[in-house]
Each structure stands twice: as C-alpha cells, then as structure tokens.
Design a protein around this motif. Structure first.
Motif, mmCIF file in Angstrom:
data_model
loop_
_atom_site.group_PDB
_atom_site.id
_atom_site.type_symbol
_atom_site.label_atom_id
_atom_site.label_comp_id
_atom_site.label_asym_id
_atom_site.label_seq_id
_atom_site.Cartn_x
_atom_site.Cartn_y
_atom_site.Cartn_z
ATOM 1 N N ALA A 166 0.834 -1.207 0.000
ATOM 2 C CA ALA A 166 0.000 0.000 0.000
ATOM 3 C C ALA A 166 0.867 1.254 0.000
ATOM 4 O O ALA A 166 0.567 2.234 -0.687
ATOM 5 C CB ALA A 166 -0.927 0.000 1.215
ATOM 6 N N ALA A 167 1.959 1.211 0.765
ATOM 7 C CA ALA A 167 2.866 2.369 0.816
ATOM 8 C C ALA A 167 3.470 2.639 -0.556
ATOM 9 O O ALA A 167 3.592 3.797 -0.989
ATOM 10 C CB ALA A 167 3.963 2.122 1.849
ATOM 11 N N SER A 168 3.846 1.574 -1.287
ATOM 12 C CA SER A 168 4.438 1.762 -2.614
ATOM 13 C C SER A 168 3.411 2.326 -3.597
ATOM 14 O O SER A 168 3.743 3.136 -4.463
ATOM 15 C CB SER A 168 4.995 0.438 -3.144
ATOM 16 N N VAL A 169 2.150 1.913 -3.445
ATOM 17 C CA VAL A 169 1.080 2.434 -4.302
ATOM 18 C C VAL A 169 0.851 3.915 -4.016
ATOM 19 O O VAL A 169 0.656 4.725 -4.930
ATOM 20 C CB VAL A 169 -0.230 1.640 -4.094
ATOM 21 N N LEU A 170 0.894 4.290 -2.751
ATOM 22 C CA LEU A 170 0.685 5.691 -2.369
ATOM 23 C C LEU A 170 1.786 6.583 -2.935
ATOM 24 O O LEU A 170 1.520 7.710 -3.363
ATOM 25 C CB LEU A 170 0.639 5.814 -0.838
ATOM 26 N N ILE A 171 3.020 6.083 -2.951
ATOM 27 C CA ILE A 171 4.126 6.855 -3.533
ATOM 28 C C ILE A 171 3.890 7.046 -5.028
ATOM 29 O O ILE A 171 4.282 8.061 -5.623
ATOM 30 C CB ILE A 171 5.471 6.164 -3.255
ATOM 31 N N ASP A 181 7.056 6.258 -12.491
ATOM 32 C CA ASP A 181 8.122 5.774 -13.368
ATOM 33 C C ASP A 181 9.022 4.743 -12.694
ATOM 34 O O ASP A 181 9.567 3.861 -13.344
ATOM 35 C CB ASP A 181 8.972 6.949 -13.864
ATOM 36 N N ILE A 182 9.198 4.877 -11.380
ATOM 37 C CA ILE A 182 10.094 3.976 -10.646
ATOM 38 C C ILE A 182 9.335 2.711 -10.251
ATOM 39 O O ILE A 182 8.180 2.766 -9.841
ATOM 40 C CB ILE A 182 10.665 4.684 -9.404
ATOM 41 N N ASN A 183 9.986 1.566 -10.363
ATOM 42 C CA ASN A 183 9.379 0.278 -10.011
ATOM 43 C C ASN A 183 8.918 0.298 -8.541
ATOM 44 O O ASN A 183 9.701 0.639 -7.648
ATOM 45 C CB ASN A 183 10.407 -0.847 -10.215
ATOM 46 N N PRO A 184 7.664 -0.081 -8.265
ATOM 47 C CA PRO A 184 7.142 -0.077 -6.887
ATOM 48 C C PRO A 184 7.967 -0.937 -5.936
ATOM 49 O O PRO A 184 7.977 -0.686 -4.725
ATOM 50 C CB PRO A 184 5.722 -0.638 -7.044
ATOM 51 N N ALA A 185 8.677 -1.948 -6.481
ATOM 52 C CA ALA A 185 9.496 -2.821 -5.627
ATOM 53 C C ALA A 185 10.573 -2.027 -4.879
ATOM 54 O O ALA A 185 10.973 -2.393 -3.773
ATOM 55 C CB ALA A 185 10.143 -3.913 -6.476
ATOM 56 N N VAL A 186 11.032 -0.914 -5.479
ATOM 57 C CA VAL A 186 12.038 -0.067 -4.829
ATOM 58 C C VAL A 186 11.469 0.528 -3.552
ATOM 59 O O VAL A 186 12.113 0.529 -2.491
ATOM 60 C CB VAL A 186 12.496 1.059 -5.779
ATOM 61 N N TRP A 187 10.235 1.027 -3.640
ATOM 62 C CA TRP A 187 9.608 1.649 -2.470
ATOM 63 C C TRP A 187 9.274 0.604 -1.410
ATOM 64 O O TRP A 187 9.386 0.879 -0.211
ATOM 65 C CB TRP A 187 8.349 2.406 -2.890
ATOM 66 N N VAL A 188 8.872 -0.604 -1.849
ATOM 67 C CA VAL A 188 8.617 -1.693 -0.890
ATOM 68 C C VAL A 188 9.887 -1.989 -0.108
ATOM 69 O O VAL A 188 9.859 -2.152 1.121
ATOM 70 C CB VAL A 188 8.118 -2.969 -1.622
ATOM 71 N N MET A 200 10.338 -1.431 3.858
ATOM 72 C CA MET A 200 10.593 -2.655 4.617
ATOM 73 C C MET A 200 11.823 -2.507 5.506
ATOM 74 O O MET A 200 11.802 -2.882 6.686
ATOM 75 C CB MET A 200 10.776 -3.832 3.647
ATOM 76 N N VAL A 201 12.886 -1.942 4.964
ATOM 77 C CA VAL A 201 14.119 -1.771 5.735
ATOM 78 C C VAL A 201 13.879 -0.868 6.950
ATOM 79 O O VAL A 201 14.309 -1.182 8.067
ATOM 80 C CB VAL A 201 15.241 -1.191 4.845
ATOM 81 N N VAL A 202 13.173 0.232 6.739
ATOM 82 C CA VAL A 202 12.895 1.159 7.843
ATOM 83 C C VAL A 202 12.074 0.479 8.939
ATOM 84 O O VAL A 202 12.374 0.594 10.133
ATOM 85 C CB VAL A 202 12.163 2.419 7.325
ATOM 86 N N VAL A 203 11.035 -0.247 8.539
ATOM 87 C CA VAL A 203 10.158 -0.925 9.504
ATOM 88 C C VAL A 203 10.934 -1.963 10.310
ATOM 89 O O VAL A 203 10.785 -2.056 11.539
ATOM 90 C CB VAL A 203 8.970 -1.589 8.761
ATOM 91 N N ILE A 204 11.778 -2.744 9.639
ATOM 92 C CA ILE A 204 12.553 -3.776 10.333
ATOM 93 C C ILE A 204 13.556 -3.151 11.297
ATOM 94 O O ILE A 204 13.718 -3.610 12.436
ATOM 95 C CB ILE A 204 13.270 -4.696 9.320
#
Length: 550
Positions: free
Chosen positions: A145-150, A156-163, A167-171
């Motif tokens: 959902a966060a990647s979709v909101l971005i 243009d940027i692949n949503p996997a980058v935002w995921v 993810m890193v911040v949350v962990i």
C-alpha cells in the motif's frame, strides 16, 4: 479476597520520584531472567505517551481515509454514519472487556496468554495462531500500500524499490526494541491525529461555504442523491438495508487493530495506571475520529460521485472522500499533503504489524504453542528471533507489485479481516470466562484498576455481533448473478478454520475448560504490583495539560 489482591506496595514520595526518574534505565541495567524458561524476559519500555498513541494509532488508519469511499458509495451518508456508529459500539465493548483483563494482568502475550488462563490451552492456541496470521499477512499488504501511495507522485520507478525502502525502515525500527517502536508510533500517530483533526475542521468550513467556491453545502447530499443507497439497485427497504450492511462489513475492517494495546501491555511501564487511562479514552477517539469523520464525509461528497470508486483512484489519496471534497471546492495543494499523511499511516501500520506479530509469536511460545526458540530475547528485552522470523514475511510485499501474484496476495490479505473479527470474538469469550471466575472467587470487580458497569452485557453483545458479521460478511456473492468464488473462499475460510484449529488443539491437549473456581488470578500479581507507582504531581500548567491529554 479481592482487596488483598488489589493492594499495592506504594513507596513514600521520595521513593516514588526516584523510581519514576530511574525507570527508563533501571530495567536495562538489570535485565530479568524468566525462572521457568531461562530466557531474558520482555522489558517494560513503553511510556504513558507511547501507550496512549498506540491505542489511538490502532483506531486511525487507511480505513478512515480511504475505506470510507466504498462505504459511502454503498450505503449513502446516513448508511455510512449508522454503520460506523454501530461498529463503534462493538469496538468499544471489545475494548472495555479487554481493558479490564489486561489492566489487572498486563502480561506478555496479552489476550493470547489470558485465553490459556481463563478458557483452556486449545483456545489460546487458536487465538494465538489466528492473531499471528492476521498481522503477519497484513504487514506485506501495508508495504505494498505504501508503494502504491508513492505512485501518486511518481509512477516511473518500479514499486518494488519503495517496498524495499519501507521494509528496511520498519525492520530497523523493530530491531531497535519496544522503546524505539513506541517513539516511532508516537510520531506517526501524532501525524494521523493532526491530519484527521485538520480534515474534520476543514470539512466543517467547506460545508458552511468557507471554501474558494463559497458554496454552502449544508445537508444537500442527504436530500439528493439521498440519505441511503439502494444496493445493487434493489428497490425498497431491502436495498437500503443491504447498503447499510455493506457499510457495516467495511467498517468492521476499519476498526480492527484497536486491541494492539493488549499485546503492548507486557512492555508498558506502570501498566496498572497507564493502560486504564488509554482504555477509558477509546470511546472519545471513536466518536471524534470515526463518527464525526464519517458524518462530515457524508456532508461533503455525494454518494454517486465517480471518484469514490477505489479502482479509479488506484488506492491513492485520489480516492479519499476528503480529497474529492477538497478538489470539488477548488483547493489544489492539499491532495499531495494528504497522500503524504496516508503514506505515514501505511508506514505506521506496517511497523505495528511487525511489532504485534512478533509479540503474538512470543506469546504463543510462552504458552507452549510455538517452538521455544521464539522465546529468545536480548538483554534489553527484544524477542529478536520472533522479530527476524516475522520480518521474512515482509518479502511477500513484492507479490503486491505484480499483477498476477498481486491477485493471489490480495486473497491472503482479504482473509485477515475476518481473522480480526474472530480475534474480537475470542477476546469477548475470554472476558466472559474471566468474569465468571471473578464472580465464583468473590472478587470485587469495582476494586480492579479498570472495570465497567456495562459488563457482562457488553461482552455478550460484542461476541454475538462479531459472529453474525463474520457469518454474513460474504452475503453479496449470493445475490443474483453476483457469485465470486474467490470472494466466498476468502470470507469464509478463516471463519471455518477457527473452530477446526480449536477442535484439533482440543484433541491434542485433552484438557478440560478452566472451571471458574479454579482460575488463576494470583500468578504474576506481585511483580505487577511492584512495578506500579504514583506519577509525580505536575509542576506547572503545561505538565497538567500533558498529563490530562496523555
């Protein structure tokens, strides 16, 4: 008997002040070892303001900002308001039931451990794995959902980058321990509170004609297109009732998460004072944020607005009723600000999901329902094995970025909503057993840290309501030409799994249900009372205000 159990060791004023001042570091200097497991125990690092904001953060989420779009579309302004109001009463009933138990016994594992204590091990097993599944699957959903909101700003940027970034911040936040999680949630929840408060005030201003277009709306949309929507074009009261029920089902999913404060109870400082304070104010938050928020939404946006289709908005702020109202009024800058707040909301939810699922797994291990390795904790009380294991499920967030796998992942996510309602059912049932035990052992409930005169009726009300709503959650597929196999399965599989898990565990444990006069209300009480102290009196007006607020 109850008065003896309720006595506290209250030190003199100097000792209280000293205890209060040293509480931040004392537990870290002298970590405690569980005599039964031989492992480090969880440490109470969550302050009063952390607990208060965690309880608020569980209430406010994307369900209020985005989910109300489909609810308004299905039920109309009055149907929307009534649905959220009704669900708010169920949520409050669950919370006062949970609050009475966790304020008296704020132990690691929360309601999972309490189910073992007041129902039976099989019910604790069922509650624990159901709850763990609920939060471990929602975690990657929130990252997606966060990647979709971005994507609202940059497609243009692949949503996997935002995921990956999210993810890193949350962990990292969770690996830093409960204190860091509490600080992060305090910031995130503060942003959410400020956002929804600002939107409600703005909504009132726009409704009264204070926007750039100076159009005074009043109750215009209650008259046309009308207070209710005829669901699926079904005429008469039946169509209006089905529209209301569609709102109720969606509202139930929005409220799930308020019970997180129980899982946090095992790491809360001065729990017998801080937890009751947070529980008592739940109804204010429900009324202010959800009921008032949905009322304002119904005034600002017509139920037949095309923008309310979440598919059109692609899950970003564009589908939020508040944004639709702002754009209709001619204000251009705010949608991006609201999307940023939605992003922090999703980020906050993901952090809470990892925290909750890891503590749920810890609680399962503490009850003997999961491998003992998940009991391993660091010297500062971080259950690092549970956190690392649950972090692996965050990788499922990449499924949400692909169209094919995203559909499969969506099925898993949908199932968590019913799992949440079954958790509420379990909490209500556990409370009814707790109530019966208190009565059988002549405890005076009025001396507990928190109690309600609405009990046991509130628990019966919430327990029955959760079962009925879960059972009827997939009713729409039974309408003419509306059958959808995936919707049917994802709505009813968790409902069927709950009794299957219980019966299987019952067969394995072969233990009878706890009898009221045999229930354990004594274990852990001395340690809890030793950690209870009076907060120092406020020194000035600001401290008095802060103490009242938090």
């Amino acid at each position: 008997m109850s008065s003896d159990n309720e006595k506290k060791v209250v030190p003199d004023d100097v000792q209280v002040q000293k205890h209060h001042e040293s509480s931040d570091t004392e537990s870290l200097r002298a970590p405690s070892i569980d005599p039964v497991t031989g492992q480090h125990k969880l440490v109470r690092q969550l302050k009063n303001r952390h607990v208060a904001m965690i309880s608020i953060g569980g209430v406010i989420g994307t369900g209020l900002f985005l989910g109300t779009a489909s609810a308004l579309r299905n039920g109309g302004p009055v149907g929307l308001l009534l649905g959220y109001l009704f669900m708010g009463t169920i949520c409050y009933s669950v919370m006062i039931s949970l609050g009475e138990m966790v304020a008296y016994l704020p132990i690691p594992g929360g309601h999972i451990k309490l189910a073992e204590r007041f129902v039976d091990p099989a019910f604790s097993f069922t509650m624990g794995w159901n709850y763990w599944y609920n939060w471990v699957i929602v975690l990657p959903a929130e990252l997606s959902a966060a990647s979709v909101l971005i994507g609202f700003w940059n497609k243009d940027i692949n949503p996997a980058v935002w995921v990956t970034i999210c993810m890193v911040v949350v962990i990292v936040i969770n690996m830093l321990g409960a204190g860091a999680y509490g600080e992060a949630e305090f910031v995130f929840a503060s942003i959410k509170v400020i956002t929804i408060t600002g939107l409600i005030i703005l909504g009132i201003v726009l409704d009264l004609g204070g926007g750039p277009d100076h159009d005074r709306l009043g109750f215009r949309f209650w008259k046309h297109p009308g207070p209710f929507v005829q669901f699926n074009n079904i005429a008469g009261p039946k169509g209006r009732f089905l529209g209301f029920w569609a709102v109720l089902t969606q509202a139930a999913f929005s409220f799930i998460g308020t019970e997180i404060v129980a899982i946090a109870a095992g790491e809360a400082k001065n729990p017998r004072r801080n937890l009751p304070k947070a529980i008592r104010r739940v109804y204010i938050r429900i009324l202010l944020f959800y009921v008032l928020g949905t009322f304002i939404i119904g005034l600002l946006v017509p139920s037949n607005s095309e923008g309310l289709d979440l598919k059109e908005g692609k899950g970003t702020a564009a589908a939020s009723p508040f944004v639709i109202a702002i754009e209709r009024a001619g204000i251009k800058a705010l949608p991006s600000i609201i999307n940023a707040c939605l992003l922090t909301s999703a980020w906050s939810a993901a952090s809470s999901d990892l925290y909750t699922s890891s503590r749920a797994l810890y609680g399962l291990a503490a009850s003997g329902n999961a491998p003992r390795i998940f009991l391993k904790a660091s010297r500062n009380g971080l259950p690092y094995v549970s956190v690392i294991f649950n972090s692996l499920f965050a990788l499922l967030g990449y499924m949400g970025t692909q169209s094919g796998s995203g559909r499969v992942f969506g099925w898993f996510s949908n199932m968590t909503a019913i799992a949440g309602l079954m958790t509420w059912f379990g909490i209500s049932l556990t409370y009814l057993r707790f109530y019966a035990g208190m009565k059988a052992q002549n405890f005076n409930r009025s001396t507990l840290p928190f109690s309600s005169k609405l009990q046991p009726y509130a628990a019966w009300y919430s327990m029955i309501s959760c079962v009925v709503i879960s059972f009827l959650s997939g009713w729409a597929v039974f309408l003419k030409d509306s059958w959808a196999t995936d919707t049917f399965v994802t709505n009813y599989l968790p409902l069927v799994l709950f009794p299957i898990l219980y019966l299987g565990a019952k067969f394995y444990y072969k233990e009878p249900a706890k009898k009221p006069h045999e229930m354990d209300f004594v274990t852990n009480i001395k340690e809890i009372e030793a950690e209870t102290y009076d907060d120092p009196p406020p020194k000035n007006a600001w401290e008095r205000f802060w103490q009242w607020l938090m």
